[in-house]
Design a protein around this motif. Structure first.
Motif, PDB file in Angstrom:
ATOM      1  N   GLY A   1       0.841  -1.195   0.000  1.00 47.54           N
ATOM      2  CA  GLY A   1       0.000   0.000   0.000  1.00 47.54           C
ATOM      3  C   GLY A   1       0.876   1.244   0.000  1.00 47.54           C
ATOM      4  N   PRO A   2       0.270   2.433   0.240  1.00 44.67           N
ATOM      5  CA  PRO A   2       1.025   3.678   0.184  1.00 44.67           C
ATOM      6  C   PRO A   2       2.339   3.571   0.954  1.00 44.67           C
ATOM      7  CG  PRO A   2      -1.258   4.104   0.710  1.00 44.67           C
ATOM      8  CD  PRO A   2      -1.104   2.626   0.688  1.00 44.67           C
ATOM      9  N   SER A   3       3.443   3.888   0.295  1.00 43.03           N
ATOM     10  CA  SER A   3       4.730   3.739   0.980  1.00 43.03           C
ATOM     11  C   SER A   3       4.894   4.925   1.934  1.00 43.03           C
ATOM     12  CB  SER A   3       5.871   3.665  -0.036  1.00 43.03           C
ATOM     13  OG  SER A   3       6.454   4.915  -0.223  1.00 43.03           O
ATOM     14  N   ASP A   4       5.285   4.657   3.134  1.00 42.70           N
ATOM     15  CA  ASP A   4       5.339   5.652   4.225  1.00 42.70           C
ATOM     16  C   ASP A   4       3.920   6.151   4.564  1.00 42.70           C
ATOM     17  OD1 ASP A   4       8.070   5.329   4.370  1.00 42.70           O
ATOM     18  OD2 ASP A   4       8.409   6.795   2.774  1.00 42.70           O
ATOM     19  N   PHE A   5       3.819   7.252   5.250  1.00 40.59           N
ATOM     20  CA  PHE A   5       2.541   7.876   5.625  1.00 40.59           C
ATOM     21  C   PHE A   5       1.699   7.042   6.597  1.00 40.59           C
ATOM     22  CE2 PHE A   5       3.671   9.393   1.379  1.00 40.59           C
ATOM     23  CZ  PHE A   5       3.758  10.756   1.624  1.00 40.59           C
ATOM     24  N   ALA A   6       2.253   5.929   7.104  1.00 35.72           N
ATOM     25  CA  ALA A   6       1.450   5.096   8.002  1.00 35.72           C
ATOM     26  C   ALA A   6       1.122   5.845   9.296  1.00 35.72           C
ATOM     27  CB  ALA A   6       2.195   3.805   8.324  1.00 35.72           C
ATOM     28  N   GLN A   7       1.979   6.786   9.672  1.00 38.33           N
ATOM     29  CA  GLN A   7       1.755   7.519  10.925  1.00 38.33           C
ATOM     30  C   GLN A   7       0.985   8.818  10.713  1.00 38.33           C
ATOM     31  OE1 GLN A   7       2.333   6.150  13.792  1.00 38.33           O
ATOM     32  NE2 GLN A   7       3.071   4.418  12.573  1.00 38.33           N
ATOM     33  N   SER A   8       0.694   9.165   9.453  1.00 37.58           N
ATOM     34  CA  SER A   8       0.020  10.442   9.187  1.00 37.58           C
ATOM     35  C   SER A   8      -1.469  10.346   9.496  1.00 37.58           C
ATOM     36  CB  SER A   8       0.184  10.821   7.711  1.00 37.58           C
ATOM     37  OG  SER A   8       1.540  10.874   7.377  1.00 37.58           O
ATOM     38  N   ASP A   9      -2.015  11.470   9.998  1.00 36.54           N
ATOM     39  CA  ASP A   9      -3.466  11.544  10.192  1.00 36.54           C
ATOM     40  C   ASP A   9      -4.086  12.046   8.905  1.00 36.54           C
ATOM     41  OD1 ASP A   9      -3.841  10.761  12.914  1.00 36.54           O
ATOM     42  OD2 ASP A   9      -2.779  12.599  13.476  1.00 36.54           O
ATOM     43  N   VAL A  10      -4.979  11.253   8.341  1.00 39.03           N
ATOM     44  CA  VAL A  10      -5.571  11.603   7.040  1.00 39.03           C
ATOM     45  C   VAL A  10      -7.063  11.845   7.240  1.00 39.03           C
ATOM     46  CG1 VAL A  10      -5.812  10.897   4.641  1.00 39.03           C
ATOM     47  CG2 VAL A  10      -3.896  10.022   5.989  1.00 39.03           C
TER      48      VAL A  10
ATOM     49  N   ARG B   1       1.307   3.337  -5.260  1.00 40.78           N
ATOM     50  CA  ARG B   1       1.886   3.344  -3.912  1.00 40.78           C
ATOM     51  C   ARG B   1       2.954   4.417  -3.671  1.00 40.78           C
ATOM     52  NH1 ARG B   1       6.512   0.185  -2.411  1.00 40.78           N
ATOM     53  NH2 ARG B   1       5.593  -0.014  -0.359  1.00 40.78           N
ATOM     54  N   LEU B   2       3.610   4.874  -4.730  1.00 45.25           N
ATOM     55  CA  LEU B   2       4.692   5.852  -4.515  1.00 45.25           C
ATOM     56  C   LEU B   2       4.250   7.298  -4.714  1.00 45.25           C
ATOM     57  CD1 LEU B   2       7.614   3.962  -6.306  1.00 45.25           C
ATOM     58  CD2 LEU B   2       7.190   4.162  -3.848  1.00 45.25           C
TER      59      LEU B   2
ATOM     60  N   THR C   1      -4.245  -3.279 -18.047  1.00 43.98           N
ATOM     61  CA  THR C   1      -4.095  -1.889 -17.564  1.00 43.98           C
ATOM     62  C   THR C   1      -3.581  -1.836 -16.128  1.00 43.98           C
ATOM     63  OG1 THR C   1      -5.986  -1.387 -18.943  1.00 43.98           O
ATOM     64  CG2 THR C   1      -5.361   0.305 -17.374  1.00 43.98           C
ATOM     65  N   PHE C   2      -3.869  -2.883 -15.374  1.00 42.12           N
ATOM     66  CA  PHE C   2      -3.499  -2.878 -13.958  1.00 42.12           C
ATOM     67  C   PHE C   2      -2.051  -3.314 -13.735  1.00 42.12           C
ATOM     68  CE2 PHE C   2      -7.992  -2.734 -14.231  1.00 42.12           C
ATOM     69  CZ  PHE C   2      -8.324  -1.789 -13.279  1.00 42.12           C
ATOM     70  N   ASN C   3      -1.348  -3.521 -14.843  1.00 44.20           N
ATOM     71  CA  ASN C   3       0.094  -3.747 -14.744  1.00 44.20           C
ATOM     72  C   ASN C   3       0.886  -2.556 -15.280  1.00 44.20           C
ATOM     73  OD1 ASN C   3       0.253  -6.448 -13.571  1.00 44.20           O
ATOM     74  ND2 ASN C   3      -0.856  -7.067 -15.416  1.00 44.20           N
ATOM     75  N   GLU C   4       0.178  -1.512 -15.722  1.00 45.03           N
ATOM     76  CA  GLU C   4       0.866  -0.302 -16.188  1.00 45.03           C
ATOM     77  C   GLU C   4       1.329   0.515 -14.981  1.00 45.03           C
ATOM     78  OE1 GLU C   4       1.552   0.482 -19.156  1.00 45.03           O
ATOM     79  OE2 GLU C   4       0.070  -0.429 -20.488  1.00 45.03           O
ATOM     80  N   PRO C   5       2.550   1.010 -14.992  1.00 47.52           N
ATOM     81  CA  PRO C   5       2.948   1.860 -13.855  1.00 47.52           C
ATOM     82  C   PRO C   5       2.175   3.185 -13.827  1.00 47.52           C
ATOM     83  CG  PRO C   5       4.786   1.477 -15.399  1.00 47.52           C
ATOM     84  CD  PRO C   5       3.586   0.829 -15.989  1.00 47.52           C
ATOM     85  N   VAL C   6       1.852   3.636 -12.621  1.00 46.43           N
ATOM     86  CA  VAL C   6       1.224   4.965 -12.459  1.00 46.43           C
ATOM     87  C   VAL C   6       2.229   5.777 -11.640  1.00 46.43           C
ATOM     88  CG1 VAL C   6      -0.754   6.237 -11.499  1.00 46.43           C
ATOM     89  CG2 VAL C   6      -1.108   3.997 -12.526  1.00 46.43           C
TER      90      VAL C   6
ATOM     91  N   MET D   1      -0.234  13.012 -13.469  1.00 50.98           N
ATOM     92  CA  MET D   1      -1.008  13.068 -14.723  1.00 50.98           C
ATOM     93  C   MET D   1      -1.590  11.672 -14.993  1.00 50.98           C
ATOM     94  SD  MET D   1      -1.299  15.881 -16.351  1.00 50.98           S
ATOM     95  CE  MET D   1      -1.644  15.365 -18.042  1.00 50.98           C
ATOM     96  N   SER D   2      -0.748  10.659 -14.752  1.00 53.05           N
ATOM     97  CA  SER D   2      -1.226   9.284 -14.955  1.00 53.05           C
ATOM     98  C   SER D   2      -2.332   8.957 -13.953  1.00 53.05           C
ATOM     99  CB  SER D   2      -0.083   8.285 -14.800  1.00 53.05           C
ATOM    100  OG  SER D   2       0.894   8.523 -15.780  1.00 53.05           O
ATOM    101  N   LEU D   3      -2.171   9.422 -12.715  1.00 60.41           N
ATOM    102  CA  LEU D   3      -3.219   9.144 -11.723  1.00 60.41           C
ATOM    103  C   LEU D   3      -4.550   9.756 -12.160  1.00 60.41           C
ATOM    104  CD1 LEU D   3      -4.045   8.030  -8.862  1.00 60.41           C
ATOM    105  CD2 LEU D   3      -3.883  10.411  -8.143  1.00 60.41           C
ATOM    106  N   TYR D   4      -4.522  11.027 -12.594  1.00 61.10           N
ATOM    107  CA  TYR D   4      -5.786  11.663 -12.985  1.00 61.10           C
ATOM    108  C   TYR D   4      -6.395  10.952 -14.191  1.00 61.10           C
ATOM    109  CZ  TYR D   4      -4.246  15.401  -9.853  1.00 61.10           C
ATOM    110  OH  TYR D   4      -3.828  16.099  -8.754  1.00 61.10           O
ATOM    111  N   CYS D   5      -5.542  10.520 -15.131  1.00 51.91           N
ATOM    112  CA  CYS D   5      -6.067   9.786 -16.299  1.00 51.91           C
ATOM    113  C   CYS D   5      -6.597   8.423 -15.873  1.00 51.91           C
ATOM    114  CB  CYS D   5      -4.984   9.606 -17.358  1.00 51.91           C
ATOM    115  SG  CYS D   5      -4.605  11.118 -18.218  1.00 51.91           S
ATOM    116  N   PHE D   6      -5.868   7.770 -14.989  1.00 46.06           N
ATOM    117  CA  PHE D   6      -6.305   6.458 -14.495  1.00 46.06           C
ATOM    118  C   PHE D   6      -7.671   6.586 -13.822  1.00 46.06           C
ATOM    119  CE2 PHE D   6      -6.634   3.117 -11.327  1.00 46.06           C
ATOM    120  CZ  PHE D   6      -6.134   1.992 -11.968  1.00 46.06           C
ATOM    121  N   THR D   7      -7.819   7.595 -12.964  1.00 44.80           N
ATOM    122  CA  THR D   7      -9.096   7.708 -12.247  1.00 44.80           C
ATOM    123  C   THR D   7     -10.202   8.186 -13.197  1.00 44.80           C
ATOM    124  OG1 THR D   7      -8.260   9.803 -11.371  1.00 44.80           O
ATOM    125  CG2 THR D   7      -8.282   7.941  -9.877  1.00 44.80           C
ATOM    126  N   TYR D   8      -9.815   8.926 -14.237  1.00 42.42           N
ATOM    127  CA  TYR D   8     -10.826   9.343 -15.213  1.00 42.42           C
ATOM    128  C   TYR D   8     -11.265   8.162 -16.083  1.00 42.42           C
ATOM    129  CZ  TYR D   8     -13.517  12.056 -18.483  1.00 42.42           C
ATOM    130  OH  TYR D   8     -14.577  12.540 -19.227  1.00 42.42           O
TER     131      TYR D   8
END
Ligand code: BYC
Length: 470
Positions: free
Chosen positions: A41-50, A130-131, A194-199, A203-210
């Motif tokens: 999952g998301p690398s680092d940020f485990a201690q952050s309050d989200v 994740r990065l 598509t789920f093996n393409e790096p994000v 820009m890739s994230l916004y396109c992926f979610t779109y």
């Protein structure tokens, strides 16, 4: 309305406490899931309050509670939309019969395959992203990324619940496998391409979610029609979460375009080199990202002519999105013309369902483009963003590996190879976009390549500290 029980180890509205065997099996899977989240999952940020939303009920209005949560402590659980009393099968050869509360033996392996394919995409997307937290353009965006990630994690839970509850030992094994395959892994990749393409950039994230999350919307809508009622109910609730993911894509790209137009005005130019020198994403580059992710996501519907989709529809496993909008729910009489490299081929409508879905998906994709093009037009520029032809860069279906340009023209292989970098991001384009990906985490501040959103989350101010980094 069925309330969600948060006092249990696994929050749920399926009365898990009264099915000890299932509860135990899921409680055994839970540490594997958390281990996977920690590793993939998301690398680092485990201690952050989200500042995250968590489901508190399953009705469409007001189902979410918002508050600061550390991601590993997010309450992932099992939430099904309320049952429709006396629900009947709405399509296929068994139309009008009672919906199934159990899996009929003859459809067991096909249904399991559909659920596993759906389930596989959810953790895959978390792995792909994740990065990204390290290069967020703002705290607002960082929080949205994490919101999406935890919800995709919950969507995995939704499918794992079905596997455990209805598919016995096979289902439990499949649930383990869902954590063993990984996006882009050479030996054990995710199922769909598509789920093996790096994000690797936003820009890739916004396109992926779109584009890719929108495929999710269409697939979930078609599974929400399923005769297998538990699948239908879980997909109905997943769809309410999915809307936010596409919002992130549409507004994200809209904000990139808005910022580019500001820079174009400031510099009084549409020269991509000058726009890049100023740290914005020129519109031809936006077009290349759209071409890449749209064409990749089109493959996710499967082949235009598909006996799998015909069998799934006829047997009631998978309908069309919003099946009720159609008049013919059996499709045994109609023929449809399908565009192939050899010309238009007439096929039974039943065998063309993937294409029918793809067409309605593309209409939905057009909506954002119209909005962005209006903004571009209002700013006085002639350029228009477009969706690529469905023949372009296909890895599945009739147009697989055909040398076609984004307008749909067949080219020689040599010309196609030589010009591909004009249509999808080249190494140089990607390196430029990567150079823009500098982390901005001061509350209310935005990276220079993206405009601020119109409003904050849940009526909070834009400079609210959506993620408290620790
Ligand atoms: N890559 O008859 P065909 C989401 C396989 S996204 C690799 O052409 P069919 C989300 C296919 O599996 C939604 N393989 O197509 C978004 C089949 O293999 P088997 C995910 C592919 O079967 C963002 C063979 O080719 N949900 O939720 O009618 C973030 C021949 O298949 C691909 C679903 O997809 C590909 N692109 O339809 C998070 C719903 N395309 O079975 C989440 C469940 C096809 O013969 N899946 N193949 O070994 C399905 O309904 C269908 O499996 C498909 C394919 C629509 C994917």
């Amino acid at each position: 309305m069925t309330g969600i029980n948060y006092s249990e180890k696994i929050p749920n509205n399926v009365d898990l406490a009264n099915d000890r065997k299932l509860q135990r099996a899921l409680e055994q899977w839970q540490p594997s899931f958390l281990g996977w989240w920690g590793e993939m999952g998301p690398s680092d940020f485990a201690q952050s309050d989200v500042y995250l939303r968590t489901a508190i009920s399953v009705d469409a209005q007001g189902w979410a509670h918002y508050g600061a949560v550390k991601m590993p402590e997010y309450r992932w659980g099992i939430f099904l939309a309320d049952a429709v009393a006396d629900r009947k099968i709405g399509f296929g050869d068994q139309m009008g019969a009672a919906a199934w509360q159990q899996v009929p033996g003859e459809y067991r392996s096909t249904l399991r395959r559909l659920i596993v394919t759906q389930g596989d995409t959810e953790p895959a997307s978390v792995e792909q992203q994740r990065l990204l937290g390290h290069t967020c353009p703002s705290l607002y965006d960082l929080r949205n990324l994490f919101q999406i990630n935890v919800e995709e994690g919950r969507h995995l839970w939704a499918m794992v619940y079905l596997l455990h509850a209805y598919f016995g030992r096979d289902g439990r094994e499949e649930a383990e496998e869902l954590l063993a395959r990984h996006s882009g892994d050479r030996d054990k990749p995710r199922i769909l391409s598509t789920f093996n393409e790096p994000v690797q950039d936003w820009m890739s994230l916004y396109c992926f979610t779109y584009f890719t999350d929108r495929d999710g919307k269409y697939q979930l809508k078609s599974l929400a029609e399923s005769a297998f009622d538990p699948l239908s109910r879980t997909c109905r609730f997943m769809l309410t979460e999915e809307a936010h993911h596409m919002f992130v894509g549409e507004t994200g790209l809209g904000r990139v375009i808005k910022r580019t137009l500001e820079v174009m005005k400031e510099l009084a130019t549409d020269d991509p080199a000058r726009i890049r020198a100023h740290g914005a994403v020129d519109l031809p580059l936006v077009q290349k990202y759209l071409n890449f992710w749209c064409s990749s996501s089109l493959d996710l519907f499967g082949s235009e002519i598909s006996s799998n989709s015909a069998a799934n529809f006829a047997s009631g496993l998978k309908g069309r999105p919003d099946e009720a909008q159609y008049t013919d729910h059996v499709l045994r009489e109609t023929m449809i013309g399908i565009d192939t490299p050899g010309g238009v081929q007439q096929v039974p409508a039943l065998n063309a369902l993937n294409e029918t879905m793809r067409e309605s998906y593309l209409k939905d994709c057009e909506i954002g483009l119209k909005r962005w093009n209006r903004t571009i037009e209002r700013a006085g520029h002639a350029i228009r963003l477009t969706l690529p032809s469905t023949r372009f860069r296909r890895s599945i279906g009739s147009w697989v590996n055909q040398p076609v340009d984004p307008q749909g023209n067949l080219l020689s292989r040599e010309e196609y190879d030589r010009r591909l970098h004009e249509w999808i991001p080249s190494d140089e384009d990607r390196a430029y976009v990567r150079s823009l990906m500098q982390r901005v985490v001061a509350p209310g501040k935005m990276a220079g390549w993206i405009a601020a959103p119109d409003r904050g989350i849940n009526n909070l101010a834009l400079d609210y500290e959506y993620v408290r980094l620790q």
